[in-house]
Motif scaffolding. Structure first.
Motif, PDB file in Angstrom:
ATOM      1  N   ILE A  60       0.670  -1.535  -0.139  1.00  0.00           N
ATOM      2  CA  ILE A  60      -0.190  -0.347   0.110  1.00  0.00           C
ATOM      3  C   ILE A  60       0.972   1.044   0.321  1.00  0.00           C
ATOM      4  O   ILE A  60       0.821   2.355  -1.205  1.00  0.00           O
ATOM      5  CB  ILE A  60      -1.304   0.155   1.272  1.00  0.00           C
ATOM      6  N   VAL A  61       1.916   0.954   0.587  1.00  0.00           N
ATOM      7  CA  VAL A  61       2.662   2.556   0.819  1.00  0.00           C
ATOM      8  C   VAL A  61       3.531   3.007  -0.180  1.00  0.00           C
ATOM      9  O   VAL A  61       3.701   3.412  -0.710  1.00  0.00           O
ATOM     10  CB  VAL A  61       3.912   2.624   2.529  1.00  0.00           C
ATOM     11  N   LYS A  62       3.851   1.869  -1.030  1.00  0.00           N
ATOM     12  CA  LYS A  62       4.517   1.688  -2.313  1.00  0.00           C
ATOM     13  C   LYS A  62       3.785   2.543  -3.586  1.00  0.00           C
ATOM     14  O   LYS A  62       4.284   3.050  -3.744  1.00  0.00           O
ATOM     15  CB  LYS A  62       4.911   0.425  -2.810  1.00  0.00           C
ATOM     16  N   ASP A  63       2.559   1.730  -3.436  1.00  0.00           N
ATOM     17  CA  ASP A  63       1.364   2.029  -4.212  1.00  0.00           C
ATOM     18  C   ASP A  63       0.988   3.902  -4.132  1.00  0.00           C
ATOM     19  O   ASP A  63       1.182   4.313  -4.786  1.00  0.00           O
ATOM     20  CB  ASP A  63       0.090   1.090  -4.076  1.00  0.00           C
ATOM     21  N   PHE A  64       1.404   4.026  -3.230  1.00  0.00           N
ATOM     22  CA  PHE A  64       1.061   4.897  -2.484  1.00  0.00           C
ATOM     23  C   PHE A  64       2.010   6.693  -2.981  1.00  0.00           C
ATOM     24  O   PHE A  64       1.707   7.179  -3.329  1.00  0.00           O
ATOM     25  CB  PHE A  64       0.668   5.444  -1.067  1.00  0.00           C
ATOM     26  N   ASN A  65       2.806   6.148  -3.033  1.00  0.00           N
ATOM     27  CA  ASN A  65       4.285   6.611  -3.071  1.00  0.00           C
ATOM     28  C   ASN A  65       4.326   6.794  -4.213  1.00  0.00           C
ATOM     29  O   ASN A  65       4.609   7.831  -4.915  1.00  0.00           O
ATOM     30  CB  ASN A  65       5.669   6.046  -2.102  1.00  0.00           C
ATOM     31  N   ALA A  66       3.953   5.879  -4.999  1.00  0.00           N
ATOM     32  CA  ALA A  66       4.485   5.728  -6.964  1.00  0.00           C
ATOM     33  C   ALA A  66       3.085   6.616  -7.157  1.00  0.00           C
ATOM     34  O   ALA A  66       3.278   6.809  -8.321  1.00  0.00           O
ATOM     35  CB  ALA A  66       4.443   4.323  -7.020  1.00  0.00           C
ATOM     36  N   GLY A  67       2.082   6.571  -6.840  1.00  0.00           N
ATOM     37  CA  GLY A  67       0.275   7.449  -7.198  1.00  0.00           C
ATOM     38  C   GLY A  67       0.300   9.014  -7.377  1.00  0.00           C
ATOM     39  O   GLY A  67      -0.473   9.567  -8.060  1.00  0.00           O
ATOM     40  N   LYS A 334      -7.295   7.706   2.598  1.00  0.00           N
ATOM     41  CA  LYS A 334      -8.166   7.432   2.469  1.00  0.00           C
ATOM     42  C   LYS A 334      -8.136   6.974   1.206  1.00  0.00           C
ATOM     43  O   LYS A 334      -8.668   5.876   0.682  1.00  0.00           O
ATOM     44  CB  LYS A 334      -8.118   8.886   1.989  1.00  0.00           C
ATOM     45  N   PHE A 335      -6.657   6.360   0.499  1.00  0.00           N
ATOM     46  CA  PHE A 335      -6.430   6.136  -0.626  1.00  0.00           C
ATOM     47  C   PHE A 335      -5.842   4.342  -0.332  1.00  0.00           C
ATOM     48  O   PHE A 335      -6.103   3.811  -0.885  1.00  0.00           O
ATOM     49  CB  PHE A 335      -4.707   6.269  -0.985  1.00  0.00           C
ATOM     50  N   SER A 336      -6.028   3.769   1.219  1.00  0.00           N
ATOM     51  CA  SER A 336      -5.470   2.685   1.080  1.00  0.00           C
ATOM     52  C   SER A 336      -7.275   2.069   1.455  1.00  0.00           C
ATOM     53  O   SER A 336      -7.057   0.333   1.881  1.00  0.00           O
ATOM     54  CB  SER A 336      -4.940   2.619   3.076  1.00  0.00           C
ATOM     55  N   ARG A 337      -8.387   2.652   1.307  1.00  0.00           N
ATOM     56  CA  ARG A 337      -9.561   2.206   1.597  1.00  0.00           C
ATOM     57  C   ARG A 337      -9.904   1.470   0.031  1.00  0.00           C
ATOM     58  O   ARG A 337     -10.608   2.257   0.052  1.00  0.00           O
ATOM     59  CB  ARG A 337     -10.164   3.431   2.049  1.00  0.00           C
ATOM     60  N   GLN A 338      -9.123   1.039  -0.294  1.00  0.00           N
ATOM     61  CA  GLN A 338      -9.661   0.654  -1.659  1.00  0.00           C
ATOM     62  C   GLN A 338      -9.729  -1.109  -1.427  1.00  0.00           C
ATOM     63  O   GLN A 338      -9.029  -1.691  -0.565  1.00  0.00           O
ATOM     64  CB  GLN A 338      -8.698   0.126  -2.792  1.00  0.00           C
TER      65      GLN A 338
END
Length: 434
Positions: A60-67, A334-338
C-alpha cells in the motif's frame, strides 16, 4: 493472550501501562507536532513479526508513494509484543508517527489520551457504512480508526462425535441453549473418551480473557460495565446475571468439563482428540478444515439467555493527534481504503474481510462458502468491548477476577471486588470526561 491470537489485543500489561501514563501525564495532543518531516510522513505498524500482513502494508505504501508526488510515507515496524509500549513512550515524548495502527479495544483510551485524532474518510473508495461495525473505531461520536478485517469466536467439534452422542448440531438460526450445552457436556463427560469435553483456552493470558469470556457474561445478561453512561460497573459485573455466569463458569471446572488451565496448544489438543468441543476463533478454521475435512462442525456461540455473543474489533488504522501533516496522513488513509487492499489483508491474515465486496473475492468467504459463517457471526453476534478509555484497566481486572473464580474464589465476593476496583478507577479519572 493465546499465542495463536496475535490479531487480538496486545498484552494487558502494556494497555494498563498506557492508562497509568495517561492518568499521570494527561492528554498529549497539546504541544509540538510530530510524525512528519515536511511532506515525508512516518507510519508505524505492529506487524514486524508478521510477514504476510507486513507485505500488504509495504505494498500500500509503495502504491501510494508511486501514485502521487506530494507526499512520501516511510514505514517503521515493531514486534507486536513491544508495540504498545513504544506508542506509550512516543506519546509521552510527543514523538508519535502520523499514521499508526491500534488494537480496536484501545481506541477510546488512545483517543481520550490525545494519541489519536478524528479522521475524515469521506470520498474513499470504500464507504465506512460498508464495513462490519466492529471494524470501525469510534469515540464520543467521532471516527478515529478503521480496520480491514475482524475475527470471530466460534466453537469447533467433530460431527461424528456429536452424532454418536445424539447431540444436536446447532446452527446460527438455532444455537444451543445453556441447558442443551450443559447436557451435551455431561453426555460427553460420561462417555469417558476425552480428557475434557470442552476446551476454552484457559491457559491463555491478557486480552484473550475478556475477548473470550466476557461475551458469555453478556449472553447471561451481565457486562463489564454499565454502558449507559460508563460511570459504574455496579449491577453489570456483580448483579444476578453476572453471578449466574461466574457460577456456571466455575462449574465447568468442578464438573470436570474443562481444565482450570489448559495446555499451551488448545487447538492441537482438540485436533488430537483430547477435547470434543473447542471455544476458539476463525483463525484456526483453515487448519481444522484441512485436518478434519467434512467431519468438522463449525458451531455458533451458545445462547445463555440474552442471545449469542462474541467479541468484536481487531487491529485498525488511524492518525495521531500530534501529526504535523494531517493532510498527508489522511490522504494516505483514504488511498488505502480500496477494496483490493481489504482483500489482500484478509487473505494475508486469514481473517474475516471487513466488507461484503472484499468477502466476495476471497475463496471460502463468498455467500454460502465454508467460512461465510464467520462473517454472519461477526454481523449478528459481535459486541465491541466497552467503548471507554477505562477499558484497558477493566480488561485487566476482569482477567484476574475470572481466573480467581476458576480457581475457586467466592463468585459474588470476587465480582464485588472487581466492581469496587473499576468504580474507583472511573472516579479517580473523573469518569474520563473530556
Amino acid at each position: 493472550m493465546r499465542s495463536n491470537t496475535r490479531r487480538l489485543a496486545a498484552a494487558s500489561l502494556a494497555a494498563v501501562t498506557a492508562t497509568a501514563l495517561l492518568t499521570a501525564c494527561g492528554a498529549t495532543s497539546s504541544g509540538q507536532g510530530s510524525g512528519a518531516d515536511g511532506n515525508t510522513i512516518t507510519l508505524w505498524t505492529h506487524n514486524a513479526g508478521n510477514a504476510g500482513e507486513y507485505k500488504v502494508v509495504q505494498q500500500i505504501v509503495k502504491d501510494f508513494n508511486a501514485g502521487q508526488s506530494t507526499y512520501k510515507v516511510k514505514i517503521q515496524a515493531f514486534p507486536q509484543q513491544s508495540y504498545n509500549d513504544s506508542v506509550v513512550a512516543a506519546a509521552s515524548a510527543k514523538k508519535l508517527p502520523c499514521i499508526l495502527d491500534s488494537d480496536g479495544p484501545n481506541v477510546p483510551n488512545w483517543a481520550w489520551g490525545g494519541y489519536l485524532a478524528p479522521v475524515d474518510l469521506s470520498g474513499s473508495q470504500v464507504p465506512l457504512s460498508d464495513q462490519l461495525p466492529s471494524t470501525v473505531g469510534t469515540y464520543q461520536g467521532k471516527t478515529y480508526t478503521f480496520g480491514y478485517y475482524d475475527v470471530a469466536l466460534t466453537m469447533f467439534a467433530r460431527k461424528s462425535v456429536l452424532q454418536a452422542n445424539s447431540i444436536r448440531i446447532p446452527t446460527i438460526g438455532k444455537p444451543w441453549t445453556k441447558d442443551e450445552f450443559d447436557a451435551a457436556l455431561a453426555k460427553l463427560k460420561a462417555g469417558g473418551k476425552f480428557t475434557y469435553p470442552l476446551e476454552m483456552g484457559t491457559g491463555g493470558a491478557g486480552e484473550w480473557w475478556p475477548y473470550a469470556y466476557s461475551p458469555q457474561l453478556q449472553s447471561f445478561g451481565g457486562d463489564l460495565v454499565d454502558r449507559s453512561q460508563y460511570k459504574t460497573a455496579d449491577k453489570a459485573m456483580n448483579g444476578p446475571a453476572a453471578v449466574a455466569w461466574g457460577t456456571w463458569f466455575r462449574s465447568l471446572v468442578t464438573n470436570g468439563y474443562m481444565a482450570q488451565k489448559s495446555g499451551a496448544s488448545p487447538n492441537n489438543d482438540f485436533l488430537n482428540g483430547k477435547s470434543a468441543i473447542e471455544w476458539d476463533g476463525s483463525w484456526d478454521a483453515a487448519t481444522n478444515s484441512a485436518k478434519l475435512g467434512s467431519d468438522l462442525a463449525v458451531l455458533p456461540p451458545v445462547d445463555f439467555g440474552k442471545g449469542p455473543k462474541i467479541g468484536g474489533a481487531s487491529w485498525q488504522w488511524g492518525m495521531s493527534a500530534t501529526c504535523s501533516n494531517k493532510a498527508g496522513a489522511q490522504a494516505y488513509l483514504k488511498f488505502s481504503r480500496q477494496t483490493k487492499y481489504f482483500v489482500d489483508f484478509a487473505k494475508a491474515a486469514g481473517t474475516i474481510p471487513a466488507t461484503a465486496d472484499a468477502a466476495a473475492q476471497i475463496p471460502g468467504y463468498q455467500p454460502g462458502g465454508p467460512y461465510d459463517v464467520f462473517s454472519q457471526e461477526a454481523r449478528k453476534f459481535a459486541v465491541v468491548r466497552p467503548v471507554t478509555p477505562a477499558y484497558p484497566f477493566i480488561s485487566s481486572v476482569f482477567e484476574k477476577t475470572a481466573k480467581d473464580i476458576l480457581a475457586g474464589a467466592d463468585v459474588q465476593k470476587s465480582l464485588d471486588q472487581a466492581v469496587q476496583q473499576i468504580n474507583s478507577n472511573l472516579k479517580t479519572n473523573r469518569y474520563y470526561a473530556g
